[in-house]
Design a protein around this motif. Sequence first.
Motif, PDB file in Angstrom:
ATOM      1  N   LEU A   1       0.823  -1.213   0.000  1.00  0.00           N
ATOM      2  CA  LEU A   1       0.000   0.000   0.000  1.00  0.00           C
ATOM      3  C   LEU A   1       0.858   1.264   0.000  1.00  0.00           C
ATOM      4  O   LEU A   1       0.555   2.230  -0.696  1.00  0.00           O
ATOM      5  CB  LEU A   1      -0.949  -0.008   1.199  1.00  0.00           C
ATOM      6  CG  LEU A   1      -2.030  -1.105   1.154  1.00  0.00           C
ATOM      7  CD1 LEU A   1      -2.843  -1.108   2.431  1.00  0.00           C
ATOM      8  CD2 LEU A   1      -2.948  -0.941  -0.037  1.00  0.00           C
TER       9      LEU A   1
ATOM     10  N   LEU B   1     -12.145   9.046   0.944  1.00  0.00           N
ATOM     11  CA  LEU B   1     -12.767   8.088   1.877  1.00  0.00           C
ATOM     12  C   LEU B   1     -13.962   8.694   2.608  1.00  0.00           C
ATOM     13  O   LEU B   1     -14.830   7.964   3.087  1.00  0.00           O
ATOM     14  CB  LEU B   1     -11.735   7.621   2.907  1.00  0.00           C
ATOM     15  CG  LEU B   1     -10.797   6.503   2.479  1.00  0.00           C
ATOM     16  CD1 LEU B   1      -9.721   6.292   3.526  1.00  0.00           C
ATOM     17  CD2 LEU B   1     -11.540   5.196   2.246  1.00  0.00           C
TER      18      LEU B   1
ATOM     19  N   LYS C   1     -16.058  10.942   1.304  1.00  0.00           N
ATOM     20  CA  LYS C   1     -17.080  11.475   0.391  1.00  0.00           C
ATOM     21  C   LYS C   1     -18.255  10.517   0.312  1.00  0.00           C
ATOM     22  O   LYS C   1     -18.089   9.301   0.438  1.00  0.00           O
ATOM     23  CB  LYS C   1     -16.487  11.672  -1.009  1.00  0.00           C
ATOM     24  CG  LYS C   1     -15.704  12.958  -1.142  1.00  0.00           C
ATOM     25  CD  LYS C   1     -15.255  13.166  -2.557  1.00  0.00           C
ATOM     26  CE  LYS C   1     -16.337  13.807  -3.380  1.00  0.00           C
ATOM     27  NZ  LYS C   1     -15.877  14.170  -4.722  1.00  0.00           N
TER      28      LYS C   1
ATOM     29  N   VAL D   1     -20.982   8.125  -1.129  1.00  0.00           N
ATOM     30  CA  VAL D   1     -20.969   7.192  -2.264  1.00  0.00           C
ATOM     31  C   VAL D   1     -22.203   7.485  -3.118  1.00  0.00           C
ATOM     32  O   VAL D   1     -23.331   7.251  -2.689  1.00  0.00           O
ATOM     33  CB  VAL D   1     -20.988   5.720  -1.773  1.00  0.00           C
ATOM     34  CG1 VAL D   1     -21.046   4.763  -2.951  1.00  0.00           C
ATOM     35  CG2 VAL D   1     -19.773   5.432  -0.914  1.00  0.00           C
TER      36      VAL D   1
ATOM     37  N   PHE E   1     -21.365  -0.935  -7.317  1.00  0.00           N
ATOM     38  CA  PHE E   1     -20.610  -0.777  -6.067  1.00  0.00           C
ATOM     39  C   PHE E   1     -19.530  -1.856  -5.907  1.00  0.00           C
ATOM     40  O   PHE E   1     -18.389  -1.567  -5.548  1.00  0.00           O
ATOM     41  CB  PHE E   1     -21.567  -0.812  -4.868  1.00  0.00           C
ATOM     42  CG  PHE E   1     -20.869  -0.597  -3.552  1.00  0.00           C
ATOM     43  CD1 PHE E   1     -20.533   0.682  -3.136  1.00  0.00           C
ATOM     44  CD2 PHE E   1     -20.513  -1.670  -2.751  1.00  0.00           C
ATOM     45  CE1 PHE E   1     -19.863   0.894  -1.936  1.00  0.00           C
ATOM     46  CE2 PHE E   1     -19.851  -1.470  -1.546  1.00  0.00           C
ATOM     47  CZ  PHE E   1     -19.526  -0.179  -1.134  1.00  0.00           C
TER      48      PHE E   1
ATOM     49  N   VAL F   1     -14.623  -2.441  -6.062  1.00  0.00           N
ATOM     50  CA  VAL F   1     -14.041  -2.974  -4.823  1.00  0.00           C
ATOM     51  C   VAL F   1     -13.221  -4.224  -5.153  1.00  0.00           C
ATOM     52  O   VAL F   1     -12.066  -4.365  -4.724  1.00  0.00           O
ATOM     53  CB  VAL F   1     -15.147  -3.305  -3.786  1.00  0.00           C
ATOM     54  CG1 VAL F   1     -14.530  -3.905  -2.526  1.00  0.00           C
ATOM     55  CG2 VAL F   1     -15.938  -2.044  -3.431  1.00  0.00           C
TER      56      VAL F   1
ATOM     57  N   PHE G   1      -9.098  -5.000  -5.188  1.00  0.00           N
ATOM     58  CA  PHE G   1      -8.584  -6.111  -4.368  1.00  0.00           C
ATOM     59  C   PHE G   1      -7.693  -7.058  -5.183  1.00  0.00           C
ATOM     60  O   PHE G   1      -6.639  -7.484  -4.692  1.00  0.00           O
ATOM     61  CB  PHE G   1      -9.767  -6.872  -3.755  1.00  0.00           C
ATOM     62  CG  PHE G   1      -9.377  -8.136  -3.051  1.00  0.00           C
ATOM     63  CD1 PHE G   1      -8.704  -8.087  -1.837  1.00  0.00           C
ATOM     64  CD2 PHE G   1      -9.670  -9.378  -3.595  1.00  0.00           C
ATOM     65  CE1 PHE G   1      -8.333  -9.254  -1.182  1.00  0.00           C
ATOM     66  CE2 PHE G   1      -9.314 -10.546  -2.948  1.00  0.00           C
ATOM     67  CZ  PHE G   1      -8.635 -10.482  -1.738  1.00  0.00           C
TER      68      PHE G   1
ATOM     69  N   LEU H   1      -3.939  -6.733  -5.478  1.00  0.00           N
ATOM     70  CA  LEU H   1      -3.222  -7.011  -4.225  1.00  0.00           C
ATOM     71  C   LEU H   1      -2.733  -8.460  -4.179  1.00  0.00           C
ATOM     72  O   LEU H   1      -1.759  -8.780  -3.507  1.00  0.00           O
ATOM     73  CB  LEU H   1      -4.142  -6.775  -3.024  1.00  0.00           C
ATOM     74  CG  LEU H   1      -4.402  -5.322  -2.602  1.00  0.00           C
ATOM     75  CD1 LEU H   1      -5.504  -5.275  -1.554  1.00  0.00           C
ATOM     76  CD2 LEU H   1      -3.139  -4.683  -2.045  1.00  0.00           C
TER      77      LEU H   1
ATOM     78  N   GLU I   1     -18.595   7.809 -14.107  1.00  0.00           N
ATOM     79  CA  GLU I   1     -19.651   7.861 -13.086  1.00  0.00           C
ATOM     80  C   GLU I   1     -19.133   7.611 -11.668  1.00  0.00           C
ATOM     81  O   GLU I   1     -19.901   7.662 -10.716  1.00  0.00           O
ATOM     82  CB  GLU I   1     -20.751   6.836 -13.408  1.00  0.00           C
ATOM     83  CG  GLU I   1     -21.441   7.042 -14.749  1.00  0.00           C
ATOM     84  CD  GLU I   1     -22.251   8.327 -14.814  1.00  0.00           C
ATOM     85  OE1 GLU I   1     -22.482   8.946 -13.765  1.00  0.00           O
ATOM     86  OE2 GLU I   1     -22.623   8.720 -15.933  1.00  0.00           O
TER      87      GLU I   1
ATOM     88  N   VAL J   1     -14.908   6.822  -2.649  1.00  0.00           N
ATOM     89  CA  VAL J   1     -14.111   5.632  -2.343  1.00  0.00           C
ATOM     90  C   VAL J   1     -14.066   4.650  -3.521  1.00  0.00           C
ATOM     91  O   VAL J   1     -13.080   3.932  -3.704  1.00  0.00           O
ATOM     92  CB  VAL J   1     -14.629   4.946  -1.058  1.00  0.00           C
ATOM     93  CG1 VAL J   1     -15.948   4.235  -1.301  1.00  0.00           C
ATOM     94  CG2 VAL J   1     -13.601   3.977  -0.510  1.00  0.00           C
TER      95      VAL J   1
ATOM     96  N   GLU K   1     -11.396   5.674  -5.633  1.00  0.00           N
ATOM     97  CA  GLU K   1     -10.145   5.355  -4.940  1.00  0.00           C
ATOM     98  C   GLU K   1      -9.750   3.890  -5.170  1.00  0.00           C
ATOM     99  O   GLU K   1      -8.583   3.575  -5.374  1.00  0.00           O
ATOM    100  CB  GLU K   1     -10.297   5.630  -3.441  1.00  0.00           C
ATOM    101  CG  GLU K   1      -8.965   5.681  -2.726  1.00  0.00           C
ATOM    102  CD  GLU K   1      -9.062   6.346  -1.366  1.00  0.00           C
ATOM    103  OE1 GLU K   1     -10.182   6.633  -0.914  1.00  0.00           O
ATOM    104  OE2 GLU K   1      -8.011   6.579  -0.760  1.00  0.00           O
ATOM    105  N   PHE K   2     -10.750   3.004  -5.147  1.00  0.00           N
ATOM    106  CA  PHE K   2     -10.476   1.587  -5.424  1.00  0.00           C
ATOM    107  C   PHE K   2      -9.942   1.408  -6.844  1.00  0.00           C
ATOM    108  O   PHE K   2      -9.009   0.627  -7.071  1.00  0.00           O
ATOM    109  CB  PHE K   2     -11.754   0.753  -5.256  1.00  0.00           C
ATOM    110  CG  PHE K   2     -11.998   0.329  -3.838  1.00  0.00           C
ATOM    111  CD1 PHE K   2     -11.069  -0.429  -3.149  1.00  0.00           C
ATOM    112  CD2 PHE K   2     -13.161   0.697  -3.181  1.00  0.00           C
ATOM    113  CE1 PHE K   2     -11.285  -0.813  -1.835  1.00  0.00           C
ATOM    114  CE2 PHE K   2     -13.387   0.314  -1.868  1.00  0.00           C
ATOM    115  CZ  PHE K   2     -12.449  -0.441  -1.194  1.00  0.00           C
TER     116      PHE K   2
ATOM    117  N   LEU L   1      -6.449   2.666  -6.948  1.00  0.00           N
ATOM    118  CA  LEU L   1      -5.596   1.717  -6.226  1.00  0.00           C
ATOM    119  C   LEU L   1      -5.260   0.530  -7.129  1.00  0.00           C
ATOM    120  O   LEU L   1      -4.100   0.126  -7.240  1.00  0.00           O
ATOM    121  CB  LEU L   1      -6.320   1.237  -4.956  1.00  0.00           C
ATOM    122  CG  LEU L   1      -5.561   0.225  -4.097  1.00  0.00           C
ATOM    123  CD1 LEU L   1      -4.418   0.912  -3.363  1.00  0.00           C
ATOM    124  CD2 LEU L   1      -6.490  -0.428  -3.074  1.00  0.00           C
TER     125      LEU L   1
END
Lengths: 336, 128
Positions: free
Chosen positions: A30, A73, A75, A77, A89, A93, A97, A100, A233, A237, A240-241, A244
């Motif tokens: 991270l 984080l 804000k 959704v 959603f 996510v 993941f 990682l 759209e 978060v 952010e995903f 990431l």
Amino acid sequence: MNGVLESLLKFILSEEFIRAAIFPGITFVLFYALFTVWYERKLLARVALRIGPLHVGKVAGILQLVADAVKLLTKEVVIPSKSSRKVFFISPVIGGFIPLLIFPFMPLGERWVIFPSDVSLLIVFAVIAISPIPFIIAAWASRSKYPFIGMIRLGFQLFAYEVPLFLALIPVIILSGSLDLKDIVYAQQTIPFILLLPLSFIVFLISSIAEVERIPFDLPTAEQELVAGWTTEYSGVLLEFIQLGVYLKADALAILTSLLFLGGWHGPDIPFIPPDIEQPLWLLLKSLVLLSFILFLRGVYPRITIDRLLDIGWRILIPLALLNIFIAAFLKIYIL
Amino acid sequence: MGLSPILALTIYVILAVLTVVLMAILPFILAPWKHSIKKKVSFECGQTPLPSREQEFPYEYFPYLIAYITYAIIGVVVFISSITLIEAPHLAERILIFFGSLSVGALFIGSMLRGLKQRLRYEGAGER
């Protein structure tokens, strides 16, 4: 009670926990992703004769990243009413993941690997190959025109560049005779594969840049044409995903390229530094050089058109990758 | 392989899942929630949103689809051949001939398909 605490402390201080949680585990992964974002901002600012992040945090605006992460984080959704709500959603996510899962199989040194495997290269490639699927689904779930066009571009780009990415790995497998990333690095003790397989390196690097949608291959998110492409759209978060996932994949591909072609953790001895520290240092330094090149392109190159993108992928990179497999087999049989 | 790497991998996966879940639920705890219909309208670049409708999307990339299927199969065959090259060195020369034929074929096809571009067909306007 003391017994439980003692066991807990023993578990936290165990080698397995330190590897999984600190280095080369989740904390390192991270932080490396965060560092990449900061490094990109600073690098691109220098290219454009700007200063970049400066005020937040005492050293070179380093805390600007933390501020941005906290902002996203905290804000709300927002899920568009026309979208497929659950898929909208969950997809980003999962998309954040999956990358990682690349890191536990990549050795950062002889000792520094979470899960050593005889087929680590195949596992890493398999995870890289499935990582864009949640993003394609996320774009579809938006049910909006810009994400839709971005999704189609993303699909075509990934299909066009995953094949040469895979084909560029095969010469490395032929020369090293193994699917284990550690063995591949050991095979480069005297000569790094970039010198024996320069074509393969170029094909792999170009395909990697396309895989992570960096300029000049950023058509799926082309800001000037498609607002933000398939991510239009998304906010907060969920965005952010997505970020990431993209940055983790860029980091993973830079480290993987260093392992496959640049001799991995091999490098001149640094006095007074033990090998356990020296090895990851060399590897990360090499991957940082590659990462600098990948990020630098954003500052100096324009975006190519989609027909050119597909043309390069299908018509140029794949034949080059196949030719390089022939060269590698020839080297293996008659020279090495 | 001992238990140690499996334990380390399990811890890593658990920590990764926890990180992702924590990130996902944090906005529901911290973010201010103000319901608004305008927020949920799809992005339209400042234009009035269009109502839903079905429309043909004029993308034709069939040459690339065929190329993908062909090369995906070739990729798998090449991978198996390279493993055979390592495992059975006595077959090396035959595999080399196979790789050579593939390379020449791919280079030839690549040169023949020069100018292969996306073909956009507009309804009523024919092919461009």
